[in-house]
Design a protein around this motif. Structure first.
Motif, PDB file in Angstrom:
ATOM      1  N   GLY A   1       0.779  -1.233   0.000  1.00 19.89           N
ATOM      2  CA  GLY A   1       0.000   0.000   0.000  1.00 19.89           C
ATOM      3  C   GLY A   1       0.806   1.276   0.000  1.00 19.89           C
ATOM      4  O   GLY A   1       0.231   2.368  -0.047  1.00 19.89           O
ATOM      5  N   ARG A   2       2.129   1.177   0.016  1.00 18.48           N
ATOM      6  CA  ARG A   2       2.940   2.390   0.040  1.00 18.48           C
ATOM      7  C   ARG A   2       3.039   3.054  -1.328  1.00 18.48           C
ATOM      8  O   ARG A   2       3.260   4.253  -1.427  1.00 18.48           O
ATOM      9  CB  ARG A   2       4.343   2.073   0.556  1.00 18.48           C
ATOM     10  CG  ARG A   2       4.441   1.966   2.060  1.00 18.48           C
ATOM     11  CD  ARG A   2       5.853   1.716   2.516  1.00 18.48           C
ATOM     12  NE  ARG A   2       6.296   0.368   2.208  1.00 18.48           N
ATOM     13  CZ  ARG A   2       7.501  -0.100   2.510  1.00 18.48           C
ATOM     14  NH1 ARG A   2       8.390   0.685   3.107  1.00 18.48           N
ATOM     15  NH2 ARG A   2       7.837  -1.342   2.216  1.00 18.48           N
ATOM     16  N   VAL A   3       2.921   2.277  -2.409  1.00 25.15           N
ATOM     17  CA  VAL A   3       3.083   2.831  -3.750  1.00 25.15           C
ATOM     18  C   VAL A   3       1.914   2.423  -4.633  1.00 25.15           C
ATOM     19  O   VAL A   3       1.268   1.396  -4.408  1.00 25.15           O
ATOM     20  CB  VAL A   3       4.411   2.380  -4.394  1.00 25.15           C
ATOM     21  CG1 VAL A   3       5.593   2.836  -3.551  1.00 25.15           C
ATOM     22  CG2 VAL A   3       4.451   0.869  -4.583  1.00 25.15           C
ATOM     23  N   ASP A   4       1.656   3.252  -5.654  1.00 30.57           N
ATOM     24  CA  ASP A   4       0.572   2.980  -6.601  1.00 30.57           C
ATOM     25  C   ASP A   4       1.055   2.225  -7.832  1.00 30.57           C
ATOM     26  O   ASP A   4       0.249   1.659  -8.581  1.00 30.57           O
ATOM     27  CB  ASP A   4      -0.073   4.292  -7.049  1.00 30.57           C
ATOM     28  CG  ASP A   4      -0.672   5.064  -5.882  1.00 30.57           C
ATOM     29  OD1 ASP A   4      -1.085   4.421  -4.900  1.00 30.57           O
ATOM     30  OD2 ASP A   4      -0.710   6.308  -5.944  1.00 30.57           O
ATOM     31  N   GLY A   5       2.360   2.255  -8.086  1.00 31.38           N
ATOM     32  CA  GLY A   5       2.924   1.580  -9.250  1.00 31.38           C
ATOM     33  C   GLY A   5       4.423   1.469  -9.098  1.00 31.38           C
ATOM     34  O   GLY A   5       5.013   2.082  -8.201  1.00 31.38           O
ATOM     35  N   LEU A   6       5.056   0.705  -9.985  1.00 33.10           N
ATOM     36  CA  LEU A   6       6.486   0.435  -9.882  1.00 33.10           C
ATOM     37  C   LEU A   6       7.224   0.786 -11.165  1.00 33.10           C
ATOM     38  O   LEU A   6       6.749   0.530 -12.273  1.00 33.10           O
ATOM     39  CB  LEU A   6       6.734  -1.046  -9.602  1.00 33.10           C
ATOM     40  CG  LEU A   6       6.682  -1.567  -8.168  1.00 33.10           C
ATOM     41  CD1 LEU A   6       6.979  -3.052  -8.177  1.00 33.10           C
ATOM     42  CD2 LEU A   6       7.655  -0.827  -7.275  1.00 33.10           C
ATOM     43  N   LEU A   7       8.431   1.349 -11.002  1.00 27.47           N
ATOM     44  CA  LEU A   7       9.396   1.525 -12.073  1.00 27.47           C
ATOM     45  C   LEU A   7      10.550   0.582 -11.782  1.00 27.47           C
ATOM     46  O   LEU A   7      11.125   0.611 -10.689  1.00 27.47           O
ATOM     47  CB  LEU A   7       9.897   2.964 -12.130  1.00 27.47           C
ATOM     48  CG  LEU A   7       8.860   4.006 -12.548  1.00 27.47           C
ATOM     49  CD1 LEU A   7       9.070   5.299 -11.779  1.00 27.47           C
ATOM     50  CD2 LEU A   7       8.937   4.251 -14.042  1.00 27.47           C
ATOM     51  N   VAL A   8      10.890  -0.266 -12.741  1.00 28.94           N
ATOM     52  CA  VAL A   8      11.930  -1.267 -12.531  1.00 28.94           C
ATOM     53  C   VAL A   8      13.051  -1.055 -13.539  1.00 28.94           C
ATOM     54  O   VAL A   8      12.825  -1.137 -14.744  1.00 28.94           O
ATOM     55  CB  VAL A   8      11.368  -2.692 -12.664  1.00 28.94           C
ATOM     56  CG1 VAL A   8      12.464  -3.723 -12.403  1.00 28.94           C
ATOM     57  CG2 VAL A   8      10.209  -2.907 -11.701  1.00 28.94           C
ATOM     58  N   SER A   9      14.255  -0.746 -13.043  1.00 32.22           N
ATOM     59  CA  SER A   9      15.424  -0.643 -13.901  1.00 32.22           C
ATOM     60  C   SER A   9      16.085  -2.013 -13.944  1.00 32.22           C
ATOM     61  O   SER A   9      16.648  -2.481 -12.957  1.00 32.22           O
ATOM     62  CB  SER A   9      16.405   0.409 -13.354  1.00 32.22           C
ATOM     63  OG  SER A   9      17.544   0.499 -14.178  1.00 32.22           O
ATOM     64  N   CYS A  10      15.979  -2.681 -15.078  1.00 30.17           N
ATOM     65  CA  CYS A  10      16.331  -4.085 -15.166  1.00 30.17           C
ATOM     66  C   CYS A  10      17.832  -4.321 -15.271  1.00 30.17           C
ATOM     67  O   CYS A  10      18.564  -3.533 -15.864  1.00 30.17           O
ATOM     68  CB  CYS A  10      15.640  -4.719 -16.370  1.00 30.17           C
ATOM     69  SG  CYS A  10      13.850  -4.712 -16.214  1.00 30.17           S
ATOM     70  N   ASP A  11      18.267  -5.432 -14.722  1.00 34.29           N
ATOM     71  CA  ASP A  11      19.651  -5.871 -14.820  1.00 34.29           C
ATOM     72  C   ASP A  11      19.801  -6.718 -16.082  1.00 34.29           C
ATOM     73  O   ASP A  11      19.242  -7.812 -16.162  1.00 34.29           O
ATOM     74  CB  ASP A  11      20.007  -6.693 -13.580  1.00 34.29           C
ATOM     75  CG  ASP A  11      21.445  -7.199 -13.616  1.00 34.29           C
ATOM     76  OD1 ASP A  11      22.092  -7.114 -14.669  1.00 34.29           O
ATOM     77  OD2 ASP A  11      21.908  -7.686 -12.570  1.00 34.29           O
ATOM     78  N   PRO A  12      20.542  -6.229 -17.071  1.00 35.15           N
ATOM     79  CA  PRO A  12      20.646  -6.988 -18.323  1.00 35.15           C
ATOM     80  C   PRO A  12      21.463  -8.263 -18.193  1.00 35.15           C
ATOM     81  O   PRO A  12      21.426  -9.111 -19.072  1.00 35.15           O
ATOM     82  CB  PRO A  12      21.338  -5.993 -19.268  1.00 35.15           C
ATOM     83  CG  PRO A  12      22.129  -5.117 -18.359  1.00 35.15           C
ATOM     84  CD  PRO A  12      21.296  -4.969 -17.118  1.00 35.15           C
ATOM     85  N   LEU A  13      22.208  -8.420 -17.108  1.00 29.87           N
ATOM     86  CA  LEU A  13      23.064  -9.590 -16.954  1.00 29.87           C
ATOM     87  C   LEU A  13      22.419 -10.724 -16.160  1.00 29.87           C
ATOM     88  O   LEU A  13      22.904 -11.838 -16.172  1.00 29.87           O
ATOM     89  CB  LEU A  13      24.380  -9.192 -16.262  1.00 29.87           C
ATOM     90  CG  LEU A  13      25.176  -8.066 -16.934  1.00 29.87           C
ATOM     91  CD1 LEU A  13      26.481  -7.841 -16.187  1.00 29.87           C
ATOM     92  CD2 LEU A  13      25.453  -8.376 -18.385  1.00 29.87           C
TER      93      LEU A  13
END
Length: 352
Positions: A139-151
Motif C-alpha cells: 500500500g505504500r506505492v501505486d505503481g512500480l518503475l523497474v530498472s532491469c539488470d541486463p546480466l
C-alpha cells in the motif's frame, strides 16, 4: 489576505486557507490537489497557493490516501546497479564498478527530476529481488518503475506481471504481457556508430564485445545494428571480437582499421590493449563506443560514442507510469540516441 504564518500555532486547516483566500473549501482542495481535471481560474489558484504558503498549510496526506486508496507515491526497483559489462570483457579495468554506477546515477536523476516536475510526492526505493515481490503490495506505492539488470535476466518482471500493480520496466524491451517498457534504441544507435566509421572511409570495421553470444539483449541489439550497417554498405560483417590480444593481431595484419565497441568500458579495454602493444587511437585504429559514460571524454583523449539518454529514459518511465495509473493502455517506448564525435575516430589514411 493573511500575512503571518500560523505554523507555530498548530496545524492549519483547509477551512482556514479557504477563509483567508475568500473561496470555498472545495476550491482549495481542487487547487492544492494539483489535479488538471479540476479547472480553477488561474488568478484564483495562485491566490489559494499563496495563502496556503503564508499560513504554512501542510496537506494531510494520510487522510487523503484513506479517501482515495492511493498514495500518489511511485516505487523504484534498481536491479541494474553495477551491471553494465561482464568483467570477462574488461581485461584489467579495475575501476569498472565505479564507472558502471554512473548509469544508475543518471537513472535516479531522471526519476527525481520527473517526480518533482510532475508533482509525485515521493519515490520509494526498494532493493531488487524476485523473492520480495509481494512486499510491493503493502500500500505504500501505486505503481512500480523497474530498472532491469541486463546480466541477470528478468525473473522479477515475470513475478510482477502476476500482481495487480502497474509496472513500467526501464532499459529493456523483453517484458511479459501487461508491463510497459521504456528503452533506448540500441540497434539504431549501433547503426549510427558504424555509419560514422564508414563515412570516414573505413570498410574493415570490427565489433568488440560479447554481442549476440553474450545473451544480454542490449549487446545483442548493438551487434545486430553493426551487422545491419555493414550489410547495407555492401560489406561483410566480421565475427565479434572479445579478446584484446586477438584484436591487436588483427590490427597489425591490417585486417581491422576501425572498431565499434558495444560499451564505453569495452572501448577503454581496447585502448588499454592497443597501448600495451605500442599502438594508438586513432593513429592505428579508429574507435567508437556506446553509452557516453561519465569520463568518456577522457578515454583515448575523447571517445567518440553513442549517447545513451539514461536520465530521459527514466523521466519518460515516470510519465508512462502516471499515464497507466490514469487508465492508459500498456505501451512500449524506444528513445533515440545520438552520436558524439570526439577524438577517437579519424579518416582512413591509407587507401584500401
Amino acid at each position: 489576505m493573511a500575512k503571518t504564518s500560523k505554523l507555530e500555532t498548530g496545524r492549519v486547516s483547509i477551512r482556514e486557507v479557504a477563509a483567508a483566500a475568500g473561496v470555498s473549501t472545495a476550491t482549495v482542495s481542487k487547487v492544492l490537489s494539483g489535479r488538471a481535471d479540476y479547472p480553477v481560474r488561474a488568478e484564483t489558484a495562485e491566490r489559494v497557493r499563496q495563502v496556503a504558503l503564508e499560513l504554512g498549510y501542510v496537506p494531510d496526506v494520510a487522510a487523503r490516501n484513506l479517501r482515495t486508496r492511493q498514495t500518489g507515491q511511485l516505487g523504484v526497483v534498481l536491479e541494474a546497479v553495477g551491471a553494465s559489462e561482464p568483467d570477462s570483457l574488461l581485461g584489467a579495468m579495475t575501476t569498472s564498478n565505479a564507472v558502471r554506477r554512473t548509469f544508475d546515477g543518471a537513472i535516479m536523476a531522471g526519476l527525481s527530476d520527473a517526480a518533482r516536475s510532475l508533482n509525485v510526492p515521493a519515490l520509494v526505493v526498494y532493493p531488487g529481488s524476485s523473492g520480495l515481490h509481494h512486499t510491493y503490495l503493502d500500500g505504500r506505492v501505486d505503481g512500480l518503475l523497474v530498472s532491469c539488470d541486463p546480466l541477470r535476466g528478468h525473473q522479477l518482471l515475470q513475478d510482477l506481471a502476476q500482481l495487480p500493480l502497474p509496472v513500467v520496466a526501464l532499459w529493456t524491451q523483453r517484458v511479459p504481457p501487461g508491463i510497459s517498457s521504456v528503452d533506448v534504441d540500441h540497434t539504431s544507435g549501433a547503426r549510427q556508430a558504424v555509419g560514422h566509421l564508414l563515412e570516414l572511409g573505413h570498410t574493415r570495421v570490427a565489433f568488440y564485445g560479447g554481442g549476440e553470444a553474450s545473451g544480454v539483449e542490449h549487446f545483442q541489439r548493438r551487434e545486430q545494428g553493426y551487422r545491419e550497417a555493414m550489410i547495407a554498405a555492401g560489406l561483410l560483417p566480421m565475427a565479434a571480437v572479445h579478446d584484446g590480444d586477438l584484436l591487436v593481431q588483427a590490427v597489425r595484419r591490417g585486417e581491422v582499421t576501425a572498431v565499434f565497441a558495444e560499451t564505453d568500458l569495452g572501448a577503454a579495454a581496447v585502448v588499454q590493449a592497443l597501448a600495451g602493444a605500442g599502438l594508438s587511437v586513432p593513429g592505428d585504429l579508429s574507435l567508437v563506443g556506446f553509452d557516453d559514460i561519465l569520463g568518456a571524454e577522457y578515454i583515448a583523449g575523447g571517445l567518440t560514442t553513442v549517447h545513451q539518454p539514461a536520465a530521459e529514459m527514466a523521466a519518460e518511465g515516470v510519465r508512462v507510469l502516471l499515464a497507466r495509473l490514469g487508465g492508459a493502455p500498456v505501451s512500449h517506448t524506444l528513445l533515440p540516441t545520438h552520436l558524439l564525435v570526439r577524438r577517437s575516430t579519424a579518416p582512413l589514411s591509407d587507401p584500401e
